[in-house]
Design an enzyme around this catalytic site. Sequence first.
Site, PDB file in Angstrom:
ATOM      1  N   SER A 115      -0.027  -0.967   0.261  1.00 48.37           N
ATOM      2  CA  SER A 115       0.220   0.404   0.165  1.00 48.37           C
ATOM      3  C   SER A 115       0.728   1.427   0.255  1.00 48.37           C
ATOM      4  O   SER A 115       1.783   1.054   0.515  1.00 48.37           O
ATOM      5  CB  SER A 115      -1.093  -0.099   1.384  1.00 48.37           C
ATOM      6  OG  SER A 115       0.059  -0.467   2.114  1.00 48.37           O
ATOM      7  N   GLN A 117       1.474   3.801   2.127  1.00 49.33           N
ATOM      8  CA  GLN A 117       2.270   4.563   2.853  1.00 49.33           C
ATOM      9  C   GLN A 117       2.592   5.292   3.983  1.00 49.33           C
ATOM     10  O   GLN A 117       3.956   6.313   2.727  1.00 49.33           O
ATOM     11  CB  GLN A 117       2.237   2.896   3.950  1.00 49.33           C
ATOM     12  CG  GLN A 117       4.006   2.597   3.686  1.00 49.33           C
ATOM     13  CD  GLN A 117       3.636   0.744   4.232  1.00 49.33           C
ATOM     14  OE1 GLN A 117       4.085   0.513   5.013  1.00 49.33           O
ATOM     15  NE2 GLN A 117       2.962   0.432   3.328  1.00 49.33           N
ATOM     16  N   HIS A 119       4.633   6.291   8.088  1.00 47.74           N
ATOM     17  CA  HIS A 119       4.638   6.170   9.346  1.00 47.74           C
ATOM     18  C   HIS A 119       4.108   7.515   9.858  1.00 47.74           C
ATOM     19  O   HIS A 119       5.585   8.182   9.410  1.00 47.74           O
ATOM     20  CB  HIS A 119       5.552   4.894   9.861  1.00 47.74           C
ATOM     21  CG  HIS A 119       5.219   3.734   8.594  1.00 47.74           C
ATOM     22  ND1 HIS A 119       4.740   2.759   8.426  1.00 47.74           N
ATOM     23  CD2 HIS A 119       6.605   3.641   7.576  1.00 47.74           C
ATOM     24  CE1 HIS A 119       4.872   2.137   7.488  1.00 47.74           C
ATOM     25  NE2 HIS A 119       6.336   2.332   6.977  1.00 47.74           N
ATOM     26  N   LYS A 142       8.048   4.581  13.055  1.00 45.72           N
ATOM     27  CA  LYS A 142       8.742   3.711  12.709  1.00 45.72           C
ATOM     28  C   LYS A 142       9.151   4.196  11.508  1.00 45.72           C
ATOM     29  O   LYS A 142       9.022   3.461  10.102  1.00 45.72           O
ATOM     30  CB  LYS A 142       7.019   2.426  12.637  1.00 45.72           C
ATOM     31  CG  LYS A 142       7.710   1.107  11.569  1.00 45.72           C
ATOM     32  CD  LYS A 142       6.775   1.145  10.939  1.00 45.72           C
ATOM     33  CE  LYS A 142       6.732  -1.168  10.422  1.00 45.72           C
ATOM     34  NZ  LYS A 142       5.683  -0.654   9.140  1.00 45.72           N
ATOM     35  N   GLU A 144      11.872   3.117   9.203  1.00 43.99           N
ATOM     36  CA  GLU A 144      12.363   2.268   7.566  1.00 43.99           C
ATOM     37  C   GLU A 144      13.496   2.380   7.041  1.00 43.99           C
ATOM     38  O   GLU A 144      13.927   3.611   6.821  1.00 43.99           O
ATOM     39  CB  GLU A 144      10.841   1.509   6.991  1.00 43.99           C
ATOM     40  CG  GLU A 144      10.089   1.478   8.236  1.00 43.99           C
ATOM     41  CD  GLU A 144       8.817   0.910   6.609  1.00 43.99           C
ATOM     42  OE1 GLU A 144       8.361   0.147   7.345  1.00 43.99           O
ATOM     43  OE2 GLU A 144       8.758   1.391   6.490  1.00 43.99           O
ATOM     44  N   HIS A 282       5.284   6.405   0.933  1.00 45.26           N
ATOM     45  CA  HIS A 282       6.256   4.873   0.597  1.00 45.26           C
ATOM     46  C   HIS A 282       5.420   3.534  -0.086  1.00 45.26           C
ATOM     47  O   HIS A 282       3.787   3.581   0.424  1.00 45.26           O
ATOM     48  CB  HIS A 282       7.107   4.534   1.173  1.00 45.26           C
ATOM     49  CG  HIS A 282       7.296   4.812   2.533  1.00 45.26           C
ATOM     50  ND1 HIS A 282       7.474   5.198   3.113  1.00 45.26           N
ATOM     51  CD2 HIS A 282       7.210   2.779   2.425  1.00 45.26           C
ATOM     52  CE1 HIS A 282       6.763   4.366   4.710  1.00 45.26           C
ATOM     53  NE2 HIS A 282       6.581   2.907   4.245  1.00 45.26           N
ATOM     54  N   ARG A 301      -2.572   4.031   5.775  1.00 45.52           N
ATOM     55  CA  ARG A 301      -2.881   3.951   4.148  1.00 45.52           C
ATOM     56  C   ARG A 301      -3.787   4.641   3.541  1.00 45.52           C
ATOM     57  O   ARG A 301      -4.587   5.385   4.491  1.00 45.52           O
ATOM     58  CB  ARG A 301      -2.571   2.063   3.900  1.00 45.52           C
ATOM     59  CG  ARG A 301      -1.846   2.125   4.789  1.00 45.52           C
ATOM     60  CD  ARG A 301      -2.436   0.084   4.553  1.00 45.52           C
ATOM     61  NE  ARG A 301      -0.982  -1.062   5.489  1.00 45.52           N
ATOM     62  CZ  ARG A 301      -1.084  -1.236   6.675  1.00 45.52           C
ATOM     63  NH1 ARG A 301      -2.119  -1.214   7.703  1.00 45.52           N
ATOM     64  NH2 ARG A 301      -0.872  -2.451   7.084  1.00 45.52           N
ATOM     65  N   LYS A 307      -6.515  -3.104   2.952  1.00 41.89           N
ATOM     66  CA  LYS A 307      -6.515  -3.122   4.023  1.00 41.89           C
ATOM     67  C   LYS A 307      -7.640  -1.893   4.673  1.00 41.89           C
ATOM     68  O   LYS A 307      -7.893  -1.445   3.960  1.00 41.89           O
ATOM     69  CB  LYS A 307      -5.352  -2.694   4.644  1.00 41.89           C
ATOM     70  CG  LYS A 307      -4.711  -4.483   4.936  1.00 41.89           C
ATOM     71  CD  LYS A 307      -3.093  -4.471   5.599  1.00 41.89           C
ATOM     72  CE  LYS A 307      -2.569  -4.819   5.388  1.00 41.89           C
ATOM     73  NZ  LYS A 307      -0.457  -5.528   6.285  1.00 41.89           N
TER      74      LYS A 307
HETATM   75 ZN    ZN Z   1       6.557   1.343   5.612  1.00 40.23          ZN
END
Ligand code: ZN
Length: 427
Positions: A115, A117, A119, A142, A144, A282, A301, A307
């Site tokens: 998706s 998304q 964070h 979060k 990453e 991203h 998302r 989802k």
């Molecule tokens: Zn991510």
Amino acid sequence: MYRGVLDMAEDRVFLLSCAIQDYAWGKLGSSSEVAQLWANGDPKRQIEPTKPYAELWMGTHPKGDAVILHRGVAHKTLGQWIAAHPDCLGTKVREAFNNQLPFLFKVLSVRLALSIQAHPDKALAKKLHAQFPQHYPDDNHKPEMAIALTPFRGLCGFRPISEIVAFLRDVPEFRALIGQDAAEQLEASAADLSKDVEALKRCFTCMMQRSKEEYAEQLKLLVQRVTQQVQSGSDVSSCIGDLLLTLNSQFPGDIGCFAIYFLNVVTLQPGEAMYLGANEPHAYLEGDCVECMACSDNTVRAGLTPKFIDVDTLCDMLTYISAPAANKLFTPTPFSGDPHALLYNPPVPDFTVIKIEVPSSVSQYHVQALDSASILLVVRGQASGQGSYENLNLCSGSVLFISANESLTLNVDPSHSLLLFRACCLL
Ligand code: ZN
């Protein structure tokens, strides 16, 4: 002689049996690096050819807490063990992260796009978790880092304004979705960079807030046009036609298909990395990677997913920083005099990843002691080492927990070079 659970308490370097997630977007069967590593790590495991193997989780997250293997026998989970032996984290990590392992280490094998998304940062994560705990399961940020194992493609960060303006010109269906006012505002901002954040936010929000009928109609027109162009042999690169058709075949009629005109398409070669800070849009598209993140499962998302989607929160939280795709590559640095190691050290304290490549001509490799617990994944090669109590035979798929201040000497199998990734927290 079998050593019981009590003896294990003194062990400080041990093998882990890690959880997999079978999300639908994962690569199927043995085409998945996740499946290969998972099955190689334990001969009792069989790969099912039609099952998606999306993620291997190496850490203590409650959705996939690793199980400690001691002489091949499963014992407690890593989370339980760390709770009983927090000194294994290292003094600084223990203090900074309240006796918890601060990171979650993963391998991802992506067949279908993930998706669109972003964070949340820590403040937004707290707020979202308090308001909607069913959608935002914890209150942590979060950030990453993704490091490619195979050629890996993703969408990452907003494109330079000039590129988005070119798509507004070349892709009339995209322009129709944005609307004439917002499109003109963005075109004007290309000459006045102080206004680009506001104009970009307006364009992106206008598009994301369109009704399903509106964007499905424009996408249908665009897909028809590009399909005809492809059939007649025309060049469709000015509208990234190949990627558009791929995404539309995976998620027909989804608003996320238009996101390719806002976001950079980044392709990483093995060893190349991208870092995704808070509020950066991203979506991973395809390939296999090692990924490390702060221990969290919070994702906002807005498309390319079945989802829960939260368009308003996503549009509101994003950074709207425009930059070329090349700026999205994260450059590793040398690691304390170790010629075989590269450090991927993001601008957050929660985690660092070390990539270690030992050529087959080197017979021994010394895994340095760190003032942090670490998790070591063997991607390729074979080696043996002496743990605190047992001999460790490592092969592709082995996952090792190493307590803080423990070192390990590996005898490298001369017929294979060794590729390792080690996640830790260097404060
Ligand atoms: Zn991510």
